[in-house]
Every structure is written in C-alpha cells, then in structure tokens.
Design a protein around this motif. Structure first.
Motif, PDB file in Angstrom:
ATOM      1  N   MET A 130      37.235  41.273  48.489  1.00  0.00           N
ATOM      2  CA  MET A 130      35.943  41.011  47.870  1.00  0.00           C
ATOM      3  C   MET A 130      34.950  42.124  48.217  1.00  0.00           C
ATOM      4  N   GLY A 131      34.969  42.559  49.471  1.00  0.00           N
ATOM      5  CA  GLY A 131      34.091  43.646  49.891  1.00  0.00           C
ATOM      6  C   GLY A 131      34.458  44.955  49.234  1.00  0.00           C
ATOM      7  N   LEU A 132      35.756  45.185  49.023  1.00  0.00           N
ATOM      8  CA  LEU A 132      36.202  46.395  48.333  1.00  0.00           C
ATOM      9  C   LEU A 132      35.617  46.460  46.931  1.00  0.00           C
ATOM     10  N   PHE A 133      35.677  45.350  46.212  1.00  0.00           N
ATOM     11  CA  PHE A 133      35.146  45.333  44.853  1.00  0.00           C
ATOM     12  C   PHE A 133      33.625  45.517  44.853  1.00  0.00           C
ATOM     13  N   ALA A 134      32.952  44.856  45.776  1.00  0.00           N
ATOM     14  CA  ALA A 134      31.496  45.005  45.853  1.00  0.00           C
ATOM     15  C   ALA A 134      31.122  46.445  46.186  1.00  0.00           C
ATOM     16  N   GLY A 135      31.860  47.058  47.119  1.00  0.00           N
ATOM     17  CA  GLY A 135      31.587  48.440  47.487  1.00  0.00           C
ATOM     18  C   GLY A 135      31.852  49.402  46.347  1.00  0.00           C
ATOM     19  N   ARG A 180      48.593  38.519  47.136  1.00  0.00           N
ATOM     20  CA  ARG A 180      47.612  37.902  46.239  1.00  0.00           C
ATOM     21  C   ARG A 180      48.134  37.938  44.806  1.00  0.00           C
ATOM     22  N   GLY A 181      47.653  37.027  44.001  1.00  0.00           N
ATOM     23  CA  GLY A 181      48.004  37.016  42.590  1.00  0.00           C
ATOM     24  C   GLY A 181      47.180  38.014  41.804  1.00  0.00           C
ATOM     25  N   THR A 182      47.796  38.675  40.848  1.00  0.00           N
ATOM     26  CA  THR A 182      47.045  39.643  40.052  1.00  0.00           C
ATOM     27  C   THR A 182      45.899  38.975  39.294  1.00  0.00           C
ATOM     28  N   ALA A 183      46.099  37.747  38.833  1.00  0.00           N
ATOM     29  CA  ALA A 183      45.032  37.061  38.106  1.00  0.00           C
ATOM     30  C   ALA A 183      43.830  36.842  39.015  1.00  0.00           C
ATOM     31  N   ALA A 188      38.352  38.504  40.447  1.00  0.00           N
ATOM     32  CA  ALA A 188      37.377  38.878  41.477  1.00  0.00           C
ATOM     33  C   ALA A 188      36.748  40.232  41.158  1.00  0.00           C
ATOM     34  N   ALA A 189      37.556  41.158  40.651  1.00  0.00           N
ATOM     35  CA  ALA A 189      37.026  42.464  40.266  1.00  0.00           C
ATOM     36  C   ALA A 189      36.021  42.315  39.123  1.00  0.00           C
ATOM     37  N   ALA A 190      36.344  41.483  38.148  1.00  0.00           N
ATOM     38  CA  ALA A 190      35.440  41.280  37.013  1.00  0.00           C
ATOM     39  C   ALA A 190      34.118  40.690  37.475  1.00  0.00           C
ATOM     40  N   ASP A 191      34.168  39.771  38.424  1.00  0.00           N
ATOM     41  CA  ASP A 191      32.943  39.175  38.951  1.00  0.00           C
ATOM     42  C   ASP A 191      32.048  40.232  39.598  1.00  0.00           C
ATOM     43  N   ALA A 192      32.657  41.294  40.128  1.00  0.00           N
ATOM     44  CA  ALA A 192      31.898  42.367  40.773  1.00  0.00           C
ATOM     45  C   ALA A 192      31.448  43.445  39.781  1.00  0.00           C
ATOM     46  N   GLY A 193      31.869  43.313  38.524  1.00  0.00           N
ATOM     47  CA  GLY A 193      31.469  44.291  37.521  1.00  0.00           C
ATOM     48  C   GLY A 193      32.480  45.386  37.276  1.00  0.00           C
ATOM     49  N   LEU A 194      33.738  45.147  37.655  1.00  0.00           N
ATOM     50  CA  LEU A 194      34.809  46.132  37.471  1.00  0.00           C
ATOM     51  C   LEU A 194      35.782  45.631  36.410  1.00  0.00           C
ATOM     52  N   ALA A 204      60.333  49.322  44.164  1.00  0.00           N
ATOM     53  CA  ALA A 204      60.374  48.345  45.265  1.00  0.00           C
ATOM     54  C   ALA A 204      59.413  47.186  45.034  1.00  0.00           C
ATOM     55  N   ASN A 205      59.272  46.767  43.760  1.00  0.00           N
ATOM     56  CA  ASN A 205      58.498  45.575  43.409  1.00  0.00           C
ATOM     57  C   ASN A 205      57.020  45.675  43.779  1.00  0.00           C
ATOM     58  N   ASN A 206      56.466  46.864  43.638  1.00  0.00           N
ATOM     59  CA  ASN A 206      55.033  47.069  43.838  1.00  0.00           C
ATOM     60  C   ASN A 206      54.349  47.321  42.500  1.00  0.00           C
ATOM     61  N   LEU A 207      53.028  47.279  42.511  1.00  0.00           N
ATOM     62  CA  LEU A 207      52.230  47.547  41.318  1.00  0.00           C
ATOM     63  C   LEU A 207      51.114  48.516  41.657  1.00  0.00           C
ATOM     64  N   MET A 208      50.641  49.239  40.649  1.00  0.00           N
ATOM     65  CA  MET A 208      49.369  49.936  40.730  1.00  0.00           C
ATOM     66  C   MET A 208      48.454  49.345  39.682  1.00  0.00           C
ATOM     67  N   LEU A 209      47.233  49.017  40.085  1.00  0.00           N
ATOM     68  CA  LEU A 209      46.248  48.407  39.226  1.00  0.00           C
ATOM     69  C   LEU A 209      45.049  49.333  39.107  1.00  0.00           C
ATOM     70  N   LEU A 210      44.609  49.568  37.893  1.00  0.00           N
ATOM     71  CA  LEU A 210      43.463  50.439  37.632  1.00  0.00           C
ATOM     72  C   LEU A 210      42.290  49.608  37.134  1.00  0.00           C
ATOM     73  N   PHE A 211      41.158  49.785  37.793  1.00  0.00           N
ATOM     74  CA  PHE A 211      39.901  49.173  37.375  1.00  0.00           C
ATOM     75  C   PHE A 211      38.900  50.281  37.119  1.00  0.00           C
ATOM     76  N   ARG A 212      37.939  50.011  36.260  1.00  0.00           N
ATOM     77  CA  ARG A 212      36.878  50.994  36.013  1.00  0.00           C
ATOM     78  C   ARG A 212      35.527  50.302  36.124  1.00  0.00           C
ATOM     79  N   ARG A 213      34.590  51.070  36.674  1.00  0.00           N
ATOM     80  CA  ARG A 213      33.233  50.568  36.875  1.00  0.00           C
ATOM     81  C   ARG A 213      32.562  50.340  35.519  1.00  0.00           C
TER      82      ARG A 213
END
Length: 213
Positions: A130-135, A180-183, A188-194, A204-213
């Motif tokens: 949550m702090g990451l998204f706010a920051g 954590r679930g991607t949803a 949470a990112a959307a709530d912060a404006g991302l 190895a069953n990982n993901l990369m997720l891209l958000f934009r301000r």
C-alpha cells in the motif's frame, strides 16, 4: 569463495563480508532485463524499492548505462550489501543506497522517472505494498511506470505447486507475508491513482506487472 544464500531479514556476515547473495537474482535477472528494455524510459532515474542484496541494481546498471539506478532498502544488512556490490562494480550510474521503508508516508527521495520493485510484495506486510503505491503516486509524473516482479495468485489460472509451497513457507516465517492476488494488487494500485497497463508471464511461475501514473 561463494557467498552464503540470503533472504531479506537474515543476518550474519558470511564469507563475503557485507555482500549478500540472493540466488534468485542470477536466475531471473536476464528475463527481467528483457522486459525492462520494453517498459523503462530511455534515460532518467529508476528508483528501485526493496533492492535486497543489490545484485539486481548492479546488473541493470550495466545493462542500461544511460539510466541512473537509485537502490533502496529498509534492512541495514541489505543496505550494507548494496553499498558493497556498488563499490565493487564501480559503475557511475548507481547512486548510494537509500534507507527507504515502502510503508512509510515520507520517502527520502523527491522524484523518479520510473520505480521498480522486485520480490517485495510477498516478502513484506501488505502495508508495504500500500505504501509502495502511495509513494509511486507521489513521486511519478503522468505516464511514468511502476514495475513489479514476483509470484502472484491469479483467480483464473491454477497456482503452481511450487508457488503454493512457497506461500506456506512464507506465512510460516511471518504471518503477514505471503503471495498476493493480482486482482487485489491491481485494485489497490487503482485506489492510489495508478492504472494497470500490462502483465507479462515470466519463468518459474513469476509475473511482471506494469502500472502507470
């Protein structure tokens, strides 16, 4: 001499002094760099939140010499390791590491052209995410990227057994940790404006997720 495998929160000096070695960095750095080549700006400053051992910062600084890498971490052992790897590499485009707690409301940096966070979301309390998204919402300009990497749970895709076992081991170590679930993360990112922009499946069953301000 090979450094002792290390995970954030572990202590001990090990055979490499301050330097720590996170084995996953050697396995995933090339795959992550390939996606970063598509998602990062051509130049500017990338703030890496929760840099861990510092091995990623060194590798990406070498891969993207026109970008300045600003590593950070809340763990004193991590900060010492980042500083040691930085000195050994000798790259001019790696800044000294910052003490930064993602969950804090005040970060010791005024801005960045992109933010990268690798393997923190599941190895920290939810408050850190949550702090990451706010920051990110405070620091990034319009359109600038926040990039996450790690294992996640997806409602529409069966979770790999290795990720299930990893989730159990994390929660055994600290009940506030866990996959954590991607949803949940996207909401949470959307709530912060991302705005969620893209998902990339990784080895190895990982993901990369891209958000934009």
């Amino acid at each position: 001499m090979t450094p002792q495998p290390w995970m954030p929160g572990d202590g001990g000096e090990g055979g490499w002094g301050a330097r720590r070695h996170a084995p996953a960095t050697l396995r995933n750095r090339e795959a992550i760099a390939a996606v970063l080549a598509d998602w990062l700006p051509a130049s500017g400053t990338v703030l890496e939140v929760a840099s861990g051992s510092g091995e990623h910062a060194v590798h990406f600084a070498a891969t993207f010499p026109h970008i300045t890498w600003q590593p950070s971490d809340p763990d004193p052992a991590g900060l010492a390791s980042i500083a040691a790897w930085r000195v050994e590499a000798g790259f001019a485009n790696i800044a000294p590491p910052l003490m930064l707690d993602a969950a804090a409301s005040d970060w010791p940096v005024d801005g960045a052209d992109a933010i990268l966070c690798i393997n923190m979301v599941h190895i920290s309390p939810w408050e850190a995410t949550m702090g990451l998204f706010a920051g990110a919402a405070r620091l990034l300009t319009a359109g600038a990227p926040l990039i996450l990497y790690g294992p996640y749970l997806e409602a529409e895709i069966a979770t790999a057994e290795s990720n299930r076992a990893f989730d159990v081991s994390l929660r055994d170590r600290d009940p506030a940790w866990g996959l954590r679930g991607t949803a949940q993360v996207i909401a949470a990112a959307a709530d912060a404006g991302l705005a969620f922009a893209e998902r990339r499946a990784m080895p190895a069953n990982n993901l990369m997720l891209l958000f934009r301000r």
